[in-house]
Scaffold this motif. Structure first.
Motif, short mmCIF file in Angstrom:
data_model
loop_
_atom_site.label_atom_id
_atom_site.label_comp_id
_atom_site.label_asym_id
_atom_site.label_seq_id
_atom_site.Cartn_x
_atom_site.Cartn_y
_atom_site.Cartn_z
N ILE A 26 0.83 -1.20 0.00
CA ILE A 26 0.00 0.00 0.00
C ILE A 26 0.87 1.26 0.00
O ILE A 26 0.62 2.21 -0.75
N ILE A 27 1.89 1.24 0.85
CA ILE A 27 2.78 2.42 0.91
C ILE A 27 3.50 2.64 -0.42
O ILE A 27 3.62 3.77 -0.91
N LEU A 28 3.97 1.55 -1.04
CA LEU A 28 4.66 1.68 -2.32
C LEU A 28 3.72 2.19 -3.40
O LEU A 28 4.11 3.02 -4.25
N LEU A 29 2.45 1.72 -3.37
CA LEU A 29 1.50 2.18 -4.37
C LEU A 29 1.19 3.65 -4.20
O LEU A 29 1.16 4.42 -5.18
N ILE A 30 0.98 4.07 -2.94
CA ILE A 30 0.73 5.50 -2.69
C ILE A 30 1.95 6.34 -3.08
O ILE A 30 1.83 7.41 -3.69
N SER A 31 3.12 5.83 -2.74
CA SER A 31 4.35 6.55 -3.09
C SER A 31 4.50 6.69 -4.59
O SER A 31 4.91 7.74 -5.10
N PHE A 32 4.14 5.63 -5.32
CA PHE A 32 4.25 5.71 -6.78
C PHE A 32 3.29 6.74 -7.35
O PHE A 32 3.64 7.52 -8.24
N ILE A 33 2.04 6.75 -6.83
CA ILE A 33 1.06 7.71 -7.33
C ILE A 33 1.53 9.14 -7.08
O ILE A 33 1.47 10.00 -7.97
N ILE A 34 2.03 9.38 -5.86
CA ILE A 34 2.51 10.73 -5.54
C ILE A 34 3.72 11.10 -6.40
O ILE A 34 3.79 12.19 -6.97
N SER A 35 4.68 10.17 -6.50
CA SER A 35 5.88 10.47 -7.28
C SER A 35 5.56 10.64 -8.75
O SER A 35 6.17 11.48 -9.44
N ASN A 36 4.57 9.87 -9.26
CA ASN A 36 4.18 10.01 -10.66
C ASN A 36 3.58 11.39 -10.91
O ASN A 36 3.86 12.04 -11.93
N THR A 37 2.74 11.85 -9.97
CA THR A 37 2.16 13.19 -10.10
C THR A 37 3.22 14.27 -10.04
O THR A 37 3.22 15.21 -10.84
N ILE A 38 4.12 14.11 -9.07
CA ILE A 38 5.19 15.11 -8.95
C ILE A 38 6.09 15.09 -10.19
O ILE A 38 6.48 16.15 -10.71
N ALA A 39 6.41 13.88 -10.68
CA ALA A 39 7.28 13.78 -11.87
C ALA A 39 6.61 14.43 -13.08
O ALA A 39 7.27 15.12 -13.87
N GLY A 40 5.28 14.21 -13.22
CA GLY A 40 4.57 14.84 -14.33
C GLY A 40 4.63 16.35 -14.25
O GLY A 40 4.85 17.05 -15.25
N GLY A 41 4.45 16.88 -13.01
CA GLY A 41 4.54 18.33 -12.84
C GLY A 41 5.92 18.86 -13.12
O GLY A 41 6.09 19.93 -13.74
N ILE A 42 6.94 18.11 -12.68
CA ILE A 42 8.32 18.55 -12.93
C ILE A 42 8.62 18.56 -14.42
O ILE A 42 9.24 19.49 -14.94
N ILE A 43 8.15 17.51 -15.12
CA ILE A 43 8.39 17.45 -16.57
C ILE A 43 7.74 18.63 -17.26
O ILE A 43 8.33 19.29 -18.13
N GLU A 44 6.47 18.93 -16.87
CA GLU A 44 5.77 20.05 -17.50
C GLU A 44 6.50 21.36 -17.22
O GLU A 44 6.64 22.21 -18.12
N ARG A 45 6.96 21.56 -15.97
CA ARG A 45 7.66 22.80 -15.65
C ARG A 45 8.98 22.92 -16.41
O ARG A 45 9.31 23.99 -16.93
N LYS A 46 9.71 21.81 -16.47
CA LYS A 46 10.99 21.86 -17.19
C LYS A 46 10.77 22.10 -18.68
O LYS A 46 11.53 22.84 -19.32
N VAL A 47 9.73 21.47 -19.24
CA VAL A 47 9.44 21.70 -20.66
C VAL A 47 9.04 23.15 -20.88
O VAL A 47 9.44 23.79 -21.87
N THR A 48 8.25 23.69 -19.93
CA THR A 48 7.84 25.09 -20.05
C THR A 48 9.06 26.01 -20.03
O THR A 48 9.17 26.95 -20.85
N VAL A 49 9.99 25.75 -19.12
CA VAL A 49 11.20 26.57 -19.05
C VAL A 49 12.02 26.43 -20.33
O VAL A 49 12.54 27.41 -20.88
N SER A 50 12.13 25.18 -20.83
CA SER A 50 12.89 24.96 -22.06
C SER A 50 12.26 25.69 -23.25
O SER A 50 12.96 26.30 -24.06
N VAL A 51 10.91 25.62 -23.32
CA VAL A 51 10.24 26.30 -24.43
C VAL A 51 10.41 27.80 -24.32
O VAL A 51 10.57 28.51 -25.32
N ASP A 52 10.38 28.33 -23.07
CA ASP A 52 10.62 29.77 -22.89
C ASP A 52 11.99 30.16 -23.43
O ASP A 52 12.14 31.20 -24.09
N LYS A 53 12.99 29.31 -23.16
CA LYS A 53 14.33 29.61 -23.68
C LYS A 53 14.35 29.54 -25.20
O LYS A 53 14.99 30.36 -25.86
N ILE A 54 13.64 28.54 -25.75
CA ILE A 54 13.60 28.42 -27.21
C ILE A 54 12.91 29.64 -27.82
O ILE A 54 13.37 30.19 -28.83
N LEU A 55 11.80 30.06 -27.21
CA LEU A 55 11.11 31.26 -27.70
C LEU A 55 12.03 32.47 -27.65
O LEU A 55 12.06 33.28 -28.59
#
Length: 587
Positions: A26-55
Motif C-alpha cells: 500500500i505504501i509503495l502504491l501511494i508513493s508511486f502515485i505521488i511520485s508520478n504526479t510530482i514527476a509529471g509536474g516537474i516534466i511540464e515545468r521543465k518543458v515550459t522553461v525549455s520552451v521559454d528559452k527556445i522562444l
C-alpha cells in the motif's frame, strides 16, 4: 498507537508477515502515485522553461533579422541614387529608372528571401520597383517601419508566402524635424523563417508556429497542413496541450509552441501500468511464498540453525540428522559432506593459490621477455642520425639528405596522434619527395600548393603521402621522361577542404577507373583491403579511414586517362580541434 502495537504482537508470525507485506504494498502504491504526479509536474515545468528559452532564442534570431533588414534598407534608401531619384522631376526619374532598378537588383542579391522592392513618393504614388508586388497602396506618410502579415494574390483569395516591410524615407538634410520623402516596400519570402524555427520542436507531434497579426501561419515546424488561419484561444484552453506564446514587439507577430502532454507523460503511463501489474504479481507470489516458507522451510531451517550453533561446541565428527528430503534435506546432506571435506579443501585451496602465483610469475616473465625483444624507435633514430653524420663527414651530402628525410618520415609515422596539422602532413610529403627526387635522379618531381590559411587546420594523419607514393610507383615509375606529381590543398564553399594529387604518368582506361571506384565504394571497402598489384593498399585504406572518421561527409574521386595521367581528390570537413573530438590521442 500502543493498542495497535499490542494487537500486532499478539498476531501469529504468519499474520504479522502478511500484514507487513500488505502495508508495504500500500505504501509503495501511494508513493508511486505521488511520485508520478510530482514527476509529471516537474516534466511540464521543465518543458515550459525549455520552451521559454527556445522562444527567447527565436526572438533573438528575429531581432537579428530585423537589424539586418534595417541596415540593408538604410544603405539602399539613403544612398545617393535613391535620394536623387526622389528629389528629381518625372522626366529625370524616367531617365534614372534603369539605374534605380539596377540598385534594387543588387540589393535583392544581398538576401535571397527578398522577392521585390518598390518605391513610392510622398503622395503614395508608385515611382519605381522590381520583383513581386503587394497589390496594395501605401500609407502616406508612413509613421514608422511597418511589417505586414501574409499577403494575398491581388483580386483573389489565394494566400502567398510573401509579406512586406514598409520603410519610410526622410530627408535628414532638411531643417524640418521629419521631412517625409516617400516609402520603400520590400516584398519578402517567408522561407527564411522556416530556417529560424528549425529544431524548435520539443516532441514528435509538437508544433511551433509564427503567426502574423491576423493569426495566419507565416512559418511552422510540425503538422500544420490543416490550418490556414490559426485560432490560439482554442489551443490555449485545451488541457491536453502545453501552450506557450510570445509576441514580437516590432511586428506584432506571434510565436506559438504547442506540445501534447501525452507525449511528455507517455513514458510515465507505461511505468505506472507496469508497476501496478508488478504489484499484483508480487502479492500473489508472496502469498504462495508465505505458505511454503512456514510449512516446508521455516521448521527445517530452524533445526539446521540449531545444529550450526551447536557445532562449534561439539565439533569433531558431529553431523546433522537429516529428516526431510526436500531442498533443505539436500542442504543438510551437503553440509555434512562439506564438514567431511573441510580439511582436504583447505589443502586444495593452498595448492591452487600456489599454482596461480606461479602462473602469474611466468606470465610476467613472458611479458618482460617480449618487451626486451621489441625494437626501440630511438635506436633507429640514432642509427639514421649516425649514418647522416658519417655521410656529411665523408662529403656525401645526398646520403645525408636522404638519411635525414628517412629519419623524419619514420619519426612522423610513429607519433601517436591520429590528427595533425596540414602543415605537418605537407612537411611529411616534402620529406618523401626529397627521397624520391634523389632516388630517381630528379626525373620525378613533387610540386605542392596549399592555401596559407589552411595550414593550421587539422586533418587525419598519413592521408597525403600514400596517395603521392601511389602516383609515383603506379603512374610515373614506368613512364619515360620526366614526371610531375602536383599536390594542391584548397577550401570549398561547404566548409570542407579538398586535397588533390595529380600526376602526368601512365594513367588508366575508363574500365579500370570504374572498377577501382566500385571496389572503394561498395560495402567491403570498410574492411582492411587486400594487397592489389595494380592499386596497392594505399587508396582502399585511405578511403576506409576517411569513411570511418567522417562518414558520408567524406568523398574520394578518381579521374584518369590512359597515357595522360591520374587525378585523385579527397574532400573532408574542416576540423579545428579534431583530436579532442574523436579522442584519438594515444600518446
Amino acid at each position: 498507537m500502543m493498542r495497535i502495537l499490542d494487537l500486532f504482537r499478539k498476531m501469529s508470525l504468519m499474520r504479522q508477515i502478511l500484514f507487513l507485506i500488505l502495508m508495504m504494498l500500500i505504501i509503495l502504491l501511494i508513493s508511486f502515485i505521488i511520485s508520478n504526479t510530482i514527476a509529471g509536474g516537474i516534466i511540464e515545468r521543465k518543458v515550459t522553461v525549455s520552451v521559454d528559452k527556445i522562444l527567447q532564442q527565436v526572438m533573438e534570431k528575429m531581432e537579428s533579422f530585423y537589424s539586418d533588414m534595417g541596415g540593408i534598407s538604410t544603405s539602399l534608401l539613403y544612398g545617393p541614387t535613391i535620394e536623387n531619384f526622389l528629389d528629381s522631376d518625372d522626366l529625370t526619374r524616367i531617365l534614372m529608372n534603369n539605374e534605380v532598378n539596377s540598385v534594387f537588383a543588387n540589393t535583392i542579391n544581398l538576401k535571397e528571401n527578398i522577392r521585390g522592392i518598390h518605391l513610392y513618393d510622398k503622395d503614395g504614388k508608385l515611382v519605381a520597383g522590381i520583383g513581386a508586388g503587394t497589390g496594395d497602396a501605401v500609407k502616406s506618410p508612413a509613421a514608422r517601419i511597418e511589417y505586414s502579415g501574409i499577403l494575398s494574390q491581388p483580386n483573389t483569395n489565394v494566400t502567398l508566402t510573401y509579406y512586406s516591410i514598409a520603410f519610410p524615407i526622410y530627408n535628414f538634410k532638411s531643417e524640418l524635424l521629419r521631412d517625409y520623402k516617400g516609402t520603400s516596400v520590400f516584398v519578402m519570402n517567408t522561407e527564411n523563417f522556416n530556417h529560424i524555427l528549425k529544431n524548435a520542436k520539443m516532441t514528435a507531434h509538437s508544433r511551433f508556429l509564427l503567426l502574423d497579426q491576423n493569426n495566419k501561419i507565416m512559418a511552422s515546424e510540425g503538422d500544420t497542413r490543416r490550418f490556414d488561419t490559426f485560432d490560439p484561444s482554442v489551443w490555449k484552453n485545451d488541457k491536453r496541450y502545453i501552450y506557450q506564446s510570445a509576441v514580437l514587439p516590432r511586428t506584432g507577430w506571434k510565436l506559438i509552441s504547442i506540445i501534447p502532454k501525452n507525449e511528455l507523460l507517455q513514458d510515465l503511463d507505461v511505468i505506472q501500468r507496469l508497476n501496478i501489474v508488478t504489484y499484483l504479481i508480487m502479492f500473489g507470489m508472496l502469498c504462495l511464498f508465505l505458505f511454503l516458507f512456514f510449512t516446508r522451510i521455516m521448521k527445517p531451517i530452524k533445526a539446521l540453525m540449531d545444529f550450526i550453533k551447536s557445532y562449534p561446541k561439539k565439533g569433531g565428527e558431529h553431523r546433522f540428522n537429516v529428516v526431510v528430503h526436500n531442498e533443505i534435506g539436500m542442504l543438510a546432506v551437503n553440509l555434512n559432506k562439506m564438514l567431511d571435506k573441510i580439511d582436504s579443501l583447505g589443502n586444495e585451496i593452498q595448492l591452487a593459490q600456489r599454482q596461480m602465483y606461479e602462473i602469474e610469475i611466468a606470465k610476467k616473465q613472458a611479458e618482460i621477455s617480449a618487451f626486451r625483444n621489441q625494437i626501440n624507435p630511438h635506436f633507429l633514430y640514432n642509427t639514421l642520425e649516425c649514418i647522416r653524420a658519417l655521410a656529411l663527414y665523408n662529403k656525401g651530402e645526398e646520403i645525408a639528405d636522404i638519411s635525414a628525410s628517412l629519419s623524419n618520415m619514420f619519426r612522423y609515422s610513429v607519433k601517436g596522434n591520429d590528427f595533425v596539422t596540414i602543415r605537418d602532413e605537407i612537411s611529411h610529403v616534402k620529406e618523401y619527395a626529397n627521397i624520391i627526387e634523389l632516388r630517381f635522379m630528379r626525373r620525378i618531381r613533387v610540386e605542392i600548393e596549399a592555401e596559407e590559411g589552411l595550414l593550421g587546420k587539422k586533418m587525419l594523419k598519413m592521408l597525403l603521402q600514400p596517395i603521392v607514393e601511389n602516383a609515383v610507383f603506379h603512374g610515373l615509375e614506368k613512364k619515360r621522361g620526366k614526371g610531375i606529381v602536383q599536390l594542391t590543398v584548397h577550401s570549398l564553399s561547404d566548409n570542407r577542404i579538398r586535397y588533390t594529387v595529380q600526376d602526368n604518368g601512365c594513367g588508366m582506361d575508363e574500365r579500370l577507373v570504374q572498377e577501382l571506384l566500385q571496389r572503394l565504394r561498395n560495402s567491403d571497402a570498410l574492411v582492411p583491403a587486400v594487397k592489389d598489384d595494380m592499386q596497392g593498399i594505399g587508396l582502399p585504406n585511405i578511403y576506409r579511414r576517411i569513411k570511418l572518421f567522417y562518414g558520408d561527409a567524406a568523398e574520394m574521386d578518381i579521374q584518369s586517362q590512359l597515357n595522360s595521367g591520374t587525378m585523385i581528390s579527397i574532400s573532408i570537413p574542416v576540423h579545428e580541434n579534431a583530436e579532442h573530438e574523436v579522442g584519438t590521442n594515444r600518446g
